[in-house]
Design an enzyme around this catalytic site. Structure first.
Site, mmCIF file in Angstrom:
data_model
loop_
_atom_site.group_PDB
_atom_site.id
_atom_site.type_symbol
_atom_site.label_atom_id
_atom_site.label_comp_id
_atom_site.label_asym_id
_atom_site.label_seq_id
_atom_site.Cartn_x
_atom_site.Cartn_y
_atom_site.Cartn_z
ATOM 1 N N ASP A 206 21.617 -18.949 67.448
ATOM 2 C CA ASP A 206 21.490 -19.272 66.036
ATOM 3 C C ASP A 206 20.017 -19.280 65.613
ATOM 4 O OD1 ASP A 206 22.757 -20.460 63.511
ATOM 5 O OD2 ASP A 206 21.278 -22.002 64.014
ATOM 6 N N GLU A 256 20.840 -14.073 66.187
ATOM 7 C CA GLU A 256 20.847 -14.070 64.731
ATOM 8 C C GLU A 256 19.390 -13.905 64.290
ATOM 9 O OE1 GLU A 256 22.416 -16.778 60.975
ATOM 10 O OE2 GLU A 256 21.451 -17.753 62.674
#
Length: 525
Positions: A206, A256
């Site tokens: 993330d 990401e």
């Protein structure tokens, strides 16, 4: 726990179809209204029939759920709302028996304010060095240490009763970690091993470009180079160390990484760093042939020098659902249009979403499918008093948040709550049962049937490169191996190129055998 067999990297991830599971909204196995691991385990046959190669799970760890689980209090524990660690181990094993690998989510930029480290830091312990604590500015320290703003709106700093401030690039309940501290690095490498030891085949990272901060924490200046907290060079040493851990297990990473600079983006995909990264330019394109082709070309070009496969994504847990986005006149990506854009034509959006599914699944690389996209779900309107996403509150109510794409799935048309389980934690819209998986499974023309057929036929495109074919304006046509993909984004029907067989169509051809607007086909050459 028995001794697990490490995941093996046989290159499966280079062309995989990976299904994103937002556990809280997938399926409720115990009837309490919250999706859980029992619900996922019960639906594994559905996922196997869909034909996916892997499941990516959004965070399932112990969390106060101030940001949908992205505020992690303990990476080695499953949140009780979802189940237990033993259940997670069973799920990983049972999925693997069906040929489905597991990818877990790691949130390295921050932890929950309930994490033991941060609680000890608040008590004045040496753990303060693991975060970014600073005195404030102004005569009495009443101003934040710098002018950084939170990704969720408002300042990126919160003041404590003792007068110090701490940094959080997201919600105040998500304090940023200090990645210059060796204990932070060691802890995350240990977390990776913890899950790889349990048979996990990969990790999604993330906010992968945000970890490293300029140690001086300077004010943000537009155009500052290097950026004080995005894509800093020292971050690559972190991922080289992670890659060494992953290589011990044959495991893989997907990052990401939101970066406009394609050369900087590709650096994360060098052979000793991440295996793949999400491709957001494709997802954020409007329904426009020229712009989509440019995005595809740019994506393949930026991956080629490092030999990494592209990834193709139409939607995820942070983005307005594809049917709704493509059903708007302003089909470009804009978080503000979640609720306040032009009205959505769901019939138009569904036709385009079906065509986009065939486009993405025909491209070289890996494809991620967010849960419910295979059912053609639209974005749901959430009553204001039921919105849980902190983006809504932090924006002063101007941003409706991301809950509209997180509404629990409909499984059975004739059951309460469309077969999800108990009364869902987010309200399902009226008519949600019309999208139920059991109803679509019996309909050969449904979105679910289209996805099942597409995943099954995808090997027709082989592993070769993409070659663009001559096509009219507004039409995308390309060949890979022995198959062709044609997508008509123009306003009028077009003739199909020469072919030996029609493999699959996102919608019916017209009476003259032409490809209508907003329709895609797969052809055998």
């Amino acid at each position: 726990m028995g001794q697990p067999t490490p995941a093996t990297d046989d290159g499966w991830w280079r062309s995989a179809v990976i299904y994103q599971v937002y556990v809280r909204s997938f399926a409720d196995g115990d009837g309490d209204g919250t999706g859980d691991l029992a619900g996922v385990r019960a639906r594994l046959p559905y996922l196997a029939e869909l034909g996916v190669d892997a499941l990516w799970f959004n965070p399932w760890y112990l969390s106060p759920m101030k940001d949908g689980g992205y505020d992690v209090a303990d990476y080695r524990a499953i949140d009780p709302a979802f189940g237990t660690l033993a259940e997670a181990e069973k799920l990983i094993a049972e999925a693997r028996e069906l040929g489905i690998r597991t990818i877990v989510d790691i949130v390295p930029n921050h932890v929950s304010d309930q994490h033991p480290w941060f609680r000890a830091a608040l008590a004045g312990g040496p753990e303060r060095e693991l975060f970014h604590f600073r005195p404030g500015r102004g005569d009495h320290g009443e101003l934040p240490p710098n002018d950084w703003t939170s990704e969720f709106g408002g300042p990126a700093w919160t003041r404590l009763p003792d007068g110090d401030w701490y940094l959080h690039l997201f919600a105040p309940e998500q304090p940023d970690l200090n990645w210059a501290h060796p204990a932070v690095r060691q802890e995350h490498e240990d977390i990776l091993r913890f899950w790889f030891d349990r048979g996990v085949a990969g990790v999604r990272i993330d906010s992968a470009a945000l970890l490293a901060k300029d140690p001086c924490l300077p004010d943000f200046t537009e155009g500052r180079d290097p950026h004080p907290y995005v894509d800093r060079d020292e971050l690559h040493d972190v991922y080289r160390a992670w890659r060494a851990v992953a290589d011990e297990y044959g495991a893989v990473f997907v990052g990401e990484v939101w970066l406009p600079d394609t050369e900087r983006f590709a650096r994360y995909l060098r052979p000793d760093e991440l295996h793949t990264a999400f491709n957001f330019s494709f997802m954020t394109c409007p329904w426009d042939a020229a712009r989509l082709r440019r995005s595809i070309d740019d994506t393949l070009a930026e991956h080629a020098p490092v030999g990494a496969p592209a990834t193709w994504v139409l939607c995820n847990h942070d983005v307005t659902r594809t049917v709704t986005r493509y059903g708007r006149a302003d089909t470009g990506f804009d978080f503000a249009t979640k609720a306040f854009g032009t009205p959505t034509d769901l019939d138009l959006g569904t036709r385009r979403a079906r065509a986009a599914a065939l486009l993405s699944l025909a491209l070289p690389g890996a494809v991620y499918v967010y849960q419910g996209e295979e059912l053609g779900l639209p974005e749901a309107d959430i009553p204001l008093d039921r919105i849980e996403d902190p983006m809504h509150a932090r924006s002063g109510g101007t941003d409706p948040g991301r809950d509209g794409c997180r509404v629990p799935l409909p499984w059975a048309a004739g059951e309460p709550h469309a077969g999800f389980g108990g009364e869902p934690w987010l309200p399902q819209p009226d008519g949600w049962a019309a999208y139920a998986a059991d109803r679509q499974a019996e309909d050969p023309g449904s979105v679910l049937s289209l996805y099942r057929a597409a995943v099954r036929l995808r090997p027709e495109f082989g592993d070769g490169p993409l070659t663009w074919l001559p096509a009219p304006d507004g039409v995308l046509a390309f060949a890979r191996a022995g198959a062709l993909c044609v997508v008509n984004l123009a306003d009028t029907p077009v003739d199909l190129p020469a072919h030996s067989a029609l493999l699959l169509a996102s919608g019916p051809l017209d009476a003259a055998g032409r490809l209508p607007a907003d329709t895609a086909v797969w052809l055998r050459s």
